[in-house]
Design an enzyme around this catalytic site. Structure first.
Site, PDB file in Angstrom:
ATOM      1  N   HIS A  32      19.860 -17.263  11.597  1.00  0.00           N
ATOM      2  CA  HIS A  32      19.869 -16.839  12.778  1.00  0.00           C
ATOM      3  C   HIS A  32      19.266 -17.566  13.848  1.00  0.00           C
ATOM      4  O   HIS A  32      19.534 -18.086  15.272  1.00  0.00           O
ATOM      5  CB  HIS A  32      20.067 -15.838  13.191  1.00  0.00           C
ATOM      6  CG  HIS A  32      20.972 -15.323  14.604  1.00  0.00           C
ATOM      7  ND1 HIS A  32      22.767 -15.442  14.553  1.00  0.00           N
ATOM      8  CD2 HIS A  32      21.089 -14.252  15.593  1.00  0.00           C
ATOM      9  CE1 HIS A  32      23.157 -15.298  16.077  1.00  0.00           C
ATOM     10  NE2 HIS A  32      21.611 -14.916  16.462  1.00  0.00           N
TER      11      HIS A  32
ATOM     12  N   HIS B 111      28.443 -15.846  25.968  1.00  0.00           N
ATOM     13  CA  HIS B 111      27.572 -15.092  27.047  1.00  0.00           C
ATOM     14  C   HIS B 111      28.512 -15.021  27.747  1.00  0.00           C
ATOM     15  O   HIS B 111      28.900 -15.017  29.113  1.00  0.00           O
ATOM     16  CB  HIS B 111      26.107 -15.030  27.089  1.00  0.00           C
ATOM     17  CG  HIS B 111      25.724 -14.483  26.105  1.00  0.00           C
ATOM     18  ND1 HIS B 111      25.310 -13.229  24.832  1.00  0.00           N
ATOM     19  CD2 HIS B 111      24.672 -14.740  24.830  1.00  0.00           C
ATOM     20  CE1 HIS B 111      24.615 -13.865  24.025  1.00  0.00           C
ATOM     21  NE2 HIS B 111      24.082 -14.809  24.092  1.00  0.00           N
TER      22      HIS B 111
ATOM     23  N   ARG C  68      20.151 -20.892  15.851  1.00  0.00           N
ATOM     24  CA  ARG C  68      20.660 -20.541  17.560  1.00  0.00           C
ATOM     25  C   ARG C  68      19.498 -20.162  18.608  1.00  0.00           C
ATOM     26  O   ARG C  68      19.554 -20.833  19.766  1.00  0.00           O
ATOM     27  CB  ARG C  68      21.658 -19.082  16.888  1.00  0.00           C
ATOM     28  CG  ARG C  68      22.599 -18.910  18.675  1.00  0.00           C
ATOM     29  CD  ARG C  68      23.496 -17.823  18.858  1.00  0.00           C
ATOM     30  NE  ARG C  68      24.290 -16.801  19.611  1.00  0.00           N
ATOM     31  CZ  ARG C  68      24.606 -17.583  20.627  1.00  0.00           C
ATOM     32  NH1 ARG C  68      25.145 -18.534  20.554  1.00  0.00           N
ATOM     33  NH2 ARG C  68      25.165 -16.596  21.706  1.00  0.00           N
TER      34      ARG C  68
ATOM     35  N   TYR D   6      16.568 -16.498  27.933  1.00  0.00           N
ATOM     36  CA  TYR D   6      15.778 -18.162  27.743  1.00  0.00           C
ATOM     37  C   TYR D   6      15.110 -18.926  28.054  1.00  0.00           C
ATOM     38  O   TYR D   6      14.561 -19.985  28.562  1.00  0.00           O
ATOM     39  CB  TYR D   6      17.165 -18.872  27.004  1.00  0.00           C
ATOM     40  CG  TYR D   6      17.583 -18.313  25.466  1.00  0.00           C
ATOM     41  CD1 TYR D   6      16.829 -18.516  24.642  1.00  0.00           C
ATOM     42  CD2 TYR D   6      18.968 -17.801  25.204  1.00  0.00           C
ATOM     43  CE1 TYR D   6      17.370 -18.339  22.932  1.00  0.00           C
ATOM     44  CE2 TYR D   6      19.262 -17.057  24.280  1.00  0.00           C
ATOM     45  CZ  TYR D   6      18.692 -17.197  23.287  1.00  0.00           C
ATOM     46  OH  TYR D   6      18.782 -16.545  22.019  1.00  0.00           O
TER      47      TYR D   6
ATOM     48  N   ARG E  34      27.298 -19.726  16.347  1.00  0.00           N
ATOM     49  CA  ARG E  34      26.844 -19.017  15.087  1.00  0.00           C
ATOM     50  C   ARG E  34      27.145 -18.905  13.725  1.00  0.00           C
ATOM     51  O   ARG E  34      28.179 -19.414  13.930  1.00  0.00           O
ATOM     52  CB  ARG E  34      27.275 -17.705  15.783  1.00  0.00           C
ATOM     53  CG  ARG E  34      27.103 -17.215  17.061  1.00  0.00           C
ATOM     54  CD  ARG E  34      27.799 -15.390  17.564  1.00  0.00           C
ATOM     55  NE  ARG E  34      27.337 -15.099  18.963  1.00  0.00           N
ATOM     56  CZ  ARG E  34      28.167 -15.725  20.240  1.00  0.00           C
ATOM     57  NH1 ARG E  34      28.751 -16.389  20.024  1.00  0.00           N
ATOM     58  NH2 ARG E  34      27.564 -15.062  21.050  1.00  0.00           N
TER      59      ARG E  34
END
Length: 385
Positions: free
Chosen positions: A308, A334, A311, A343, A202
């Protein structure tokens, strides 16, 4: 004959002809019913319900919820352990979206129909769905605490899915586009773009990196902190968003030379030196960087890509390698599998498209079998009549 004395509560007939019911609460206070009743039987039934609540331990002080929502919500925010950015977000949502509707309303008077009407009015007035969803989520959380505090019996926020923020799927860049953007940026930010695109870090995590966090010998970056920019322009150095956010991310060998060159040319000296600095030696600010980013996108001919989204690019590339859910969670920082599964699903869909395209190539390249003539003409070994 003397009237039999009731064991719980009292009922009396009013001059209007209606009946009033009262009972002694566990706090020693005489509690009247919130309304009068047409018949004595109705009043008796209400008292019977109250007696059942007391026996079950389900009694609530009817006056507990007589607290203005604005006052209660402000205290709720103050008492929570929140990051400075989250505290500012909640304060803004309360001031601009909740207090105008509920500020002076008692907590106990906020009902499901009132909440539904408020949400519908906000959406109809043009307030963005994302903002409404966040405001609703805050309202639901505050009212949930009111239930726990025994101020109300049930949470009036009952709209299914109303707190879910529906965001359109963001685009990702190709490997070449990441390099095109990096080359179009100011040289001191070239490596920042590469690390965002191929490590999936990030903005705040990248800006928070110090020299000691980068181990080029072992090809790894340790994420230990992040820089958050507050609404008032101040910045806060904080831990990552969750415990899982503190992690070590392996660096693709392909960009190690770029990182080494950046450290030699642009990073602050010393083990605690900041990795990314502005041209005047300050920690970069997001609004200034965004101007450079938009120019780089324009120069590279890339439209609609946010920083972003790099990412997302890094995480999608990682998923396409066949990484497991646990491995993706660790790399992305996460604590739940939800994002990793998204993903992986995207990667699986892409793989399906690749397979379909391959199938089309196979069909196109395969030679069509010629149908044999059922009437066979001569074969070797056949003899003429």
């Amino acid at each position: 004959m003397a009237q039999k004395r009731r064991h719980f509560g009292r009922v009396r007939k009013l001059p209007s002809g209606r009946y009033q019911a009262r009972y002694l609460g566990p706090d020693g206070q005489l509690r009247p019913a919130p309304e009068t009743f047409r018949t004595k039987r109705d009043a008796d039934d209400w008292l019977a319900d109250k007696q059942t609540e007391l026996r079950r331990g389900d009694w609530h002080d009817p006056d507990a919820g007589k607290v203005p929502f604005g006052e209660y919500a402000a205290a709720w925010i103050k008492e929570r352990e929140l990051t400075a950015t989250t505290r500012q977000l909640y304060g803004s949502l309360l001031r601009h979206h909740l207090e105008p509707a509920f500020g002076v309303v008692n907590v106990a008077e906020i009902s499901p129909p009132v909440v539904r009407r408020w949400r519908a009015d906000k959406l109809a007035s043009g307030t963005g769905p994302t903002t409404v969803a966040k405001a609703y989520a805050l309202l639901r959380a505050v009212m949930g605490t009111a239930v726990a505090d025994q101020m109300i019996r049930r949470n009036p926020c009952t709209i299914k899915g109303a707190s879910t923020v529906h965001t359109p799927e963001r685009p990702t860049a190709t490997v070449q586009e990441v390099y095109d953007l990096a080359d179009a940026m100011q040289p001191r930010y070239r490596t920042l773009v590469l690390m965002a695109g191929f490590l999936g870090l990030r903005w705040g995590e990248l800006i928070g990196l110090h020299r000691r966090d980068i181990d080029l010998d072992h090809g790894a970056v340790r994420v230990r902190r992040a820089v958050a920019e507050l609404f008032n322009g101040q910045r806060e150095i904080k831990a990552p968003k969750s415990a899982a956010g503190k992690r070590t991310v392996s660096i693709p060998a392909a960009i190690i030379p770029d990182i080494r060159d950046h450290l030699e040319r642009y990073a602050e000296h010393g083990a605690d030196g900041r990795v990314f600095l502005g041209s005047k030696g300050a920690t970069p600010r997001r609004n200034h960087f965004n101007r450079l980013w938009r120019k780089a996108c324009s120069d590279a001919g890339i439209k609609g890509l946010h920083f972003h989204d790099l990412r997302h690019t890094g995480n999608t590339l990682a998923a396409s390698t066949g990484a497991s859910t646990r491995e993706l969670m660790s790399r992305m920082g996460h604590s739940t599998a939800r994002a990793a599964l998204i993903y992986q699903h995207a990667s699986a869909e892409r793989d399906r498209l690749i397979a379909d395209a391959l199938s089309a190539l196979v069909d196109k390249g395969r030679k069509t079998k010629k149908k044999q003539d059922p009437k066979r003409k001569g074969h070797a070994g056949d003899t003429a009549d």
